[in-house]
Each structure stands twice: as C-alpha cells, then as structure tokens.
Scaffold this motif. Structure first.
Motif, mmCIF file in Angstrom:
data_model
loop_
_atom_site.group_PDB
_atom_site.id
_atom_site.type_symbol
_atom_site.label_atom_id
_atom_site.label_comp_id
_atom_site.label_asym_id
_atom_site.label_seq_id
_atom_site.Cartn_x
_atom_site.Cartn_y
_atom_site.Cartn_z
ATOM 1 N N VAL A 73 0.881 -1.152 -0.028
ATOM 2 C CA VAL A 73 -0.130 0.118 0.029
ATOM 3 C C VAL A 73 0.703 1.103 -0.104
ATOM 4 O O VAL A 73 0.578 2.395 -0.605
ATOM 5 N N ARG A 74 2.008 1.321 0.941
ATOM 6 C CA ARG A 74 2.799 2.541 1.039
ATOM 7 C C ARG A 74 3.530 2.532 -0.536
ATOM 8 O O ARG A 74 3.621 4.107 -0.734
ATOM 9 N N LEU A 75 4.183 1.651 -1.194
ATOM 10 C CA LEU A 75 4.560 1.994 -2.453
ATOM 11 C C LEU A 75 3.393 2.443 -3.580
ATOM 12 O O LEU A 75 3.976 3.513 -4.263
ATOM 13 N N TYR A 76 2.396 1.718 -3.540
ATOM 14 C CA TYR A 76 1.448 2.254 -4.427
ATOM 15 C C TYR A 76 1.051 3.523 -4.326
ATOM 16 O O TYR A 76 1.018 4.212 -5.191
ATOM 17 N N ARG A 77 0.670 4.035 -2.891
ATOM 18 C CA ARG A 77 0.454 5.437 -2.928
ATOM 19 C C ARG A 77 1.515 6.453 -3.281
ATOM 20 O O ARG A 77 1.131 7.398 -3.850
ATOM 21 N N TRP A 78 2.852 5.928 -3.028
ATOM 22 C CA TRP A 78 4.070 6.909 -3.293
ATOM 23 C C TRP A 78 3.964 7.029 -4.593
ATOM 24 O O TRP A 78 4.231 7.997 -5.558
ATOM 25 N N LEU A 79 4.015 5.982 -5.532
ATOM 26 C CA LEU A 79 3.766 5.660 -7.114
ATOM 27 C C LEU A 79 2.765 6.774 -7.497
ATOM 28 O O LEU A 79 3.141 7.287 -8.447
ATOM 29 N N ILE A 80 1.451 6.406 -7.067
ATOM 30 C CA ILE A 80 0.338 7.501 -7.416
ATOM 31 C C ILE A 80 0.702 8.865 -7.306
ATOM 32 O O ILE A 80 0.499 9.697 -8.105
ATOM 33 N N GLY A 81 1.499 9.138 -6.377
ATOM 34 C CA GLY A 81 2.010 10.562 -6.001
ATOM 35 C C GLY A 81 2.994 11.056 -7.039
ATOM 36 O O GLY A 81 3.120 12.369 -7.233
ATOM 37 N N ILE A 82 3.833 10.224 -7.607
ATOM 38 C CA ILE A 82 4.762 10.854 -8.617
ATOM 39 C C ILE A 82 4.205 10.688 -10.013
ATOM 40 O O ILE A 82 4.786 10.999 -10.923
ATOM 41 N N GLY A 83 3.054 10.137 -10.029
ATOM 42 C CA GLY A 83 2.272 10.353 -11.585
ATOM 43 C C GLY A 83 1.921 8.830 -12.050
ATOM 44 O O GLY A 83 1.272 9.014 -13.243
ATOM 45 N N LEU A 84 2.221 7.783 -11.662
ATOM 46 C CA LEU A 84 1.959 6.396 -12.009
ATOM 47 C C LEU A 84 0.383 6.265 -11.808
ATOM 48 O O LEU A 84 -0.254 6.914 -11.046
ATOM 49 N N LYS A 85 -0.405 5.646 -12.486
ATOM 50 C CA LYS A 85 -2.002 5.208 -12.238
ATOM 51 C C LYS A 85 -2.429 3.867 -12.831
ATOM 52 O O LYS A 85 -1.493 3.303 -13.830
ATOM 53 N N PRO A 86 -3.268 3.513 -12.348
ATOM 54 C CA PRO A 86 -4.029 2.148 -12.817
ATOM 55 C C PRO A 86 -4.227 2.247 -14.340
ATOM 56 O O PRO A 86 -4.729 3.453 -14.745
ATOM 57 N N ASN A 87 -4.289 1.303 -15.264
ATOM 58 C CA ASN A 87 -4.877 1.355 -16.583
ATOM 59 C C ASN A 87 -4.048 2.449 -17.190
ATOM 60 O O ASN A 87 -4.709 3.329 -17.732
ATOM 61 N N LYS A 88 -2.709 2.426 -17.192
ATOM 62 C CA LYS A 88 -1.996 3.728 -17.696
ATOM 63 C C LYS A 88 -1.769 3.867 -18.794
ATOM 64 O O LYS A 88 -1.085 4.728 -19.616
ATOM 65 N N SER A 89 -1.549 2.635 -19.643
ATOM 66 C CA SER A 89 -1.420 2.572 -21.112
ATOM 67 C C SER A 89 -1.427 3.904 -22.002
ATOM 68 O O SER A 89 -0.298 4.564 -22.611
ATOM 69 N N LYS A 90 -2.621 4.503 -22.022
ATOM 70 C CA LYS A 90 -2.870 5.631 -22.835
ATOM 71 C C LYS A 90 -3.208 6.788 -22.407
ATOM 72 O O LYS A 90 -3.325 8.079 -22.866
ATOM 73 N N THR A 91 -3.117 6.865 -20.792
ATOM 74 C CA THR A 91 -3.613 8.092 -20.131
ATOM 75 C C THR A 91 -2.164 8.526 -19.349
ATOM 76 O O THR A 91 -2.301 9.630 -18.816
ATOM 77 N N LEU A 92 -0.886 7.957 -19.447
ATOM 78 C CA LEU A 92 0.023 8.164 -18.752
ATOM 79 C C LEU A 92 0.603 9.520 -19.301
ATOM 80 O O LEU A 92 0.565 10.001 -20.395
ATOM 81 N N GLY A 93 1.178 10.430 -18.274
ATOM 82 C CA GLY A 93 1.525 11.602 -18.585
ATOM 83 C C GLY A 93 2.987 11.831 -18.011
ATOM 84 O O GLY A 93 3.911 11.076 -18.075
ATOM 85 N N ILE A 94 2.926 12.960 -17.292
ATOM 86 C CA ILE A 94 4.286 13.380 -16.710
ATOM 87 C C ILE A 94 4.537 12.437 -15.511
ATOM 88 O O ILE A 94 3.673 12.257 -14.591
ATOM 89 N N LEU A 95 5.712 12.181 -15.263
ATOM 90 C CA LEU A 95 6.071 11.417 -13.783
ATOM 91 C C LEU A 95 7.212 12.599 -13.064
ATOM 92 O O LEU A 95 7.989 13.078 -13.668
ATOM 93 N N ARG A 96 7.046 12.526 -11.800
ATOM 94 C CA ARG A 96 8.161 13.245 -11.192
ATOM 95 C C ARG A 96 9.286 12.545 -10.649
ATOM 96 O O ARG A 96 9.280 11.966 -9.533
ATOM 97 N N ILE A 97 10.198 12.419 -11.814
ATOM 98 C CA ILE A 97 11.462 11.719 -11.381
ATOM 99 C C ILE A 97 12.472 12.672 -11.135
ATOM 100 O O ILE A 97 12.764 13.773 -12.066
ATOM 101 N N PRO A 98 13.319 12.757 -10.236
ATOM 102 C CA PRO A 98 14.422 13.660 -9.898
ATOM 103 C C PRO A 98 15.420 13.719 -11.045
ATOM 104 O O PRO A 98 15.531 12.577 -11.592
ATOM 105 N N ASP A 99 15.978 14.909 -11.407
ATOM 106 C CA ASP A 99 17.006 14.721 -12.429
ATOM 107 C C ASP A 99 18.091 13.714 -12.129
ATOM 108 O O ASP A 99 18.633 13.235 -13.077
ATOM 109 N N ARG A 100 18.640 13.616 -10.994
ATOM 110 C CA ARG A 100 19.514 12.800 -10.797
ATOM 111 C C ARG A 100 19.417 11.487 -10.975
ATOM 112 O O ARG A 100 20.518 10.605 -11.063
#
Length: 214
Positions: A73-100
């Motif tokens: 659950v913790r990882l799931y909520r964290w990934l949702i927070g950076i922009g991943l989502k269920p059924n993402k194939s056609k709706t995926l957009g920006i992800l919050r990935i640090p430059d580093r």
C-alpha cells in the motif's frame, strides 16, 4: 513509517514498472510481467522483494509468461504521488522523477519498451546508421520523456505514430549521448540482451570510424 527514498535501483524499477507493470485498481497490488526471467529478477532485486515468480496466461495468444505479483500500500500510494496510475497505457503523462535519477529510470524504461537498431545505408559507402527508440501508447508521456532528455542533454528526438503505439526516436549522435548517460555507472542494473545489442552497434560504429581514419 519509513520514508521511501530515491535511489538508482528504485528509479530503474520504476522505469520497468512504467512499461511492463500494472497497478491494480484496489490501491494495493502490482503485477509485473516480462518474457525475460532476468528482467523479473532485476525488478525483484531493485525493490528487495521476497516473492516467487509465477506465470500468467495471455488472453490474446494463450501463451504463458512469467510474472511477479505483490502488494504494498505504501509503495502504491507513493507511485500514485509521482504520476503513475492504474490502466496507464494511454493516459500516462508526466512523472515526477528527480533529474539525478532520470537516466536510471530511462534505462529501466528502455529495458521495458525501448529498442535500438542499426543498418548499413547502401546510398553511401561505409555509412552505418542506428536509432534509439522508446515506445508508449501515450503520446503525452513520450512528449514528457522528450522534454526531459532535451532539458538534460540539449538534444531532441522526434515522435512518430507506429502501428499500435507512438515512438520517440533519436538518431546516431543523440543516441550515443543517451546511451552514455544510461550506462554511466558500471554497476548499474540492466537487461543483458539489450546491452549486448547496444554494445554490438556501438562497436560497429567505432570500427567504422577507425577504418575511415586509415
């Protein structure tokens, strides 16, 4: 509760999950499927998972493919927070990935839905061409990917519509810059068969340059 901290391995695993993974709608479970056992082992090791590799039957072909299923659950909520989502194939957009960690993420993305191909162009003597590609069903996501690469490396790819997905494509010089960044760390995790193909193409290009210099 321990905070999830960014690392090279985590970023790589997110790249894999973005391409070959699935977030269940229940807010807890993940499914990661790949035809490469090495890919699944890499994913497990990067996330320090203690789960077994199972099998999934494709609804299209009826073939069996290895996969990993787990709940967090913790990882799931964290990934949702950076922009991943269920059924993402056609709706995926920006992800919050640090430059580093972006190129660790991109290496994982490449190992999932990336490719490289080269060929000798018959129009010119000793002209060896090659291209690096990243695929997605979401054009918006590839536009973000292109924007990040442009901002970090000052190079820009082109986005084409393929048969079923969009493709972000980089030509030879740009490809080399991206490859150098993705594999900068000699201890980085990667899918062996794709790295071997990259090395073969780069070695062909280097040999060509040596021959041209006499």
């Amino acid at each position: 509760m321990k905070r999830i901290a960014w690392s090279s391995n985590l970023a790589y695993a997110i790249g894999l999950l973005t391409t070959d993974g699935n977030l269940s709608k229940d807010g807890r479970h993940f499914d990661f499927t790949s035809k490469d056992i090495e890919q699944l082992e890499n994913f497990k090791n990067c996330l320090d998972l203690r789960v077994k590799i199972g099998w999934k039957v494709s609804g299209y072909s009826g073939k069996k493919y290895p996969r990993i299923q787990f709940g967090d659950v913790r990882l799931y909520r964290w990934l949702i927070g950076i922009g991943l989502k269920p059924n993402k194939s056609k709706t995926l957009g920006i992800l919050r990935i640090p430059d580093r960690y972006f190129f660790d993420f991109l290496r994982g993305y490449f190992d999932g839905d990336g490719s490289i191909y080269g060929y000798w162009d018959k129009r010119w003597k000793s002209s060896f061409m090659f291209y690096l590609k990243f695929a997605s069903a979401s054009k918006e996501h590839l536009e973000w990917l292109n924007h990040m690469i442009t901002r970090l490396l000052n190079i820009e790819g082109i986005i084409n519509k393929g048969n079923r997905v969009y493709e972000l494509i980089f030509a030879k010089k740009s490809s080399i810059q991206i490859i150098n960044k993705m594999y900068k760390d000699r201890g980085a995790v990667f899918l062996t068969r794709k790295k071997i193909k990259i090395d073969k193409i780069i070695n062909t290009e280097m040999a060509k340059l040596v021959d041209a210099r006499g």
